[in-house]
Scaffold this active site. Structure first.
Site: not given
Ligand code: IPE
Ligand code: IPE
Ligand code: MG
Length: 243
Positions: A19, A22, A32, A36, A66-67, A70, A206
């Site tokens: 995570d 972005g 963003r 990636h 859920e992604n 986006r 853990e």
């Molecule tokens: C969880 O990250 C999914 C992945 C790392 C692929 P998100 O960034 O989508 O999670 P939330 O929505 O902040 O909990």
């Molecule tokens: C994790 O990074 C990658 C995916 C969920 C695909 P994010 O894209 O969630 O990055 P943040 O959490 O918005 O910084």
């Molecule tokens: Mg995230």
């Protein structure tokens, strides 16, 4: 004294919620999706490091159910990045004897991504050093729902009795049927939540949360996580004295 990993206590299964891509990009004044792209280097390092220290299973949360919600452009870029990374990394997987596996609702992936994924899975199927599992279009609740549906169907058809539903039977009906439970779950970026990842499989994992954003996550951070894990006492409900 130089810190070293205990070779007898290497986790058999590490799962990572990658995570912070972005936020990393935003900090640099970039889009963003640049985060990636940068994150793919951290993926490569994590895979290499786990293979080096003898972790047998590494599961990476790459895209959640859920992604899909986006912005279209971000989803499209992530899918393209998946295809290009798979193409690029195949020789490294072969060289390091790593088998690719995936969990999630793969039917929902764009055809190009699904075919590329299937091809790499197919080509690495006999590799034995480590299994790298990509969680793609993965949601733990969806996985559990599918498991309940397929077991219910078997009960309805008289193939199994309700009393025969054991932990083992449940495991066999999850996407992760051939994998051990997670020993160590890592989440980067400072968020301390599970976000619908491997709910059943982390029952006794853990948990390790670190503030580093995924694109900045290097081998030394993974070392720190495993080192920290090795210092913990895993009691599984017993007392210290019983271990
Ligand atoms: C969880 O990250 C999914 C992945 C790392 C692929 P998100 O960034 O989508 O999670 P939330 O929505 O902040 O909990
Ligand atoms: C994790 O990074 C990658 C995916 C969920 C695909 P994010 O894209 O969630 O990055 P943040 O959490 O918005 O910084
Ligand atoms: Mg995230």
């Amino acid at each position: 004294m130089e810190k070293k990993l205990n070779q007898d206590k290497i986790p058999a299964h590490i799962a990572i919620i990658m995570d912070g891509n972005g936020r990393w990009a935003k900090k640099q004044g970039l889009l963003r999706v640049a985060g990636h792209e940068k994150g793919t280097k951290s993926v490569r390092e994590a895979v290499e490091y786990c293979a080096e220290v003898g972790v047998k299973n590494l599961t990476l949360f790459a895209f959640s159910t859920e992604n899909w919600n986006r912005p279209k452009f971000e989803v499209k870029t992530l899918m393209k990045l998946l295809v290009s990374s798979l193409k690029k990394e195949l020789p490294t997987l072969q060289k390091n004897n790593i088998r690719l596996n995936s969990v999630g609702n793969l039917d929902t992936l764009p055809e190009k991504a699904r075919l590329e994924l299937e091809e790499v899975i197919d080509k690495t199927t006999t590799n034995t050093h480590m299994t790298l599992t990509l969680a793609l279009s993965y949601g733990s609740r969806e996985e559990i729902k599918c498991m309940v549906q397929s077991i219910s169907k078997k009960v309805k058809d008289g193939e199994i009795q309700p009393e025969e539903i054991t932990d083992q039977l449940i495991n066999q009906h999850l996407y992760t049927f051939d994998m051990p439970d997670v020993d160590l779950l890592i989440r980067t970026s400072g968020e301390q939540r599970i976000s619908n990842f491997l709910l059943w499989q982390i029952a006794y994992a853990e948990l390790y949360f670190c503030d580093v954003l995924w694109p900045d996550f290097r081998k030394k951070h993974l070392f720190d996580a495993i080192y920290n894990y090795q210092k913990r006492e895993r009691r599984f409900g017993k007392t210290s004295e019983q271990l």
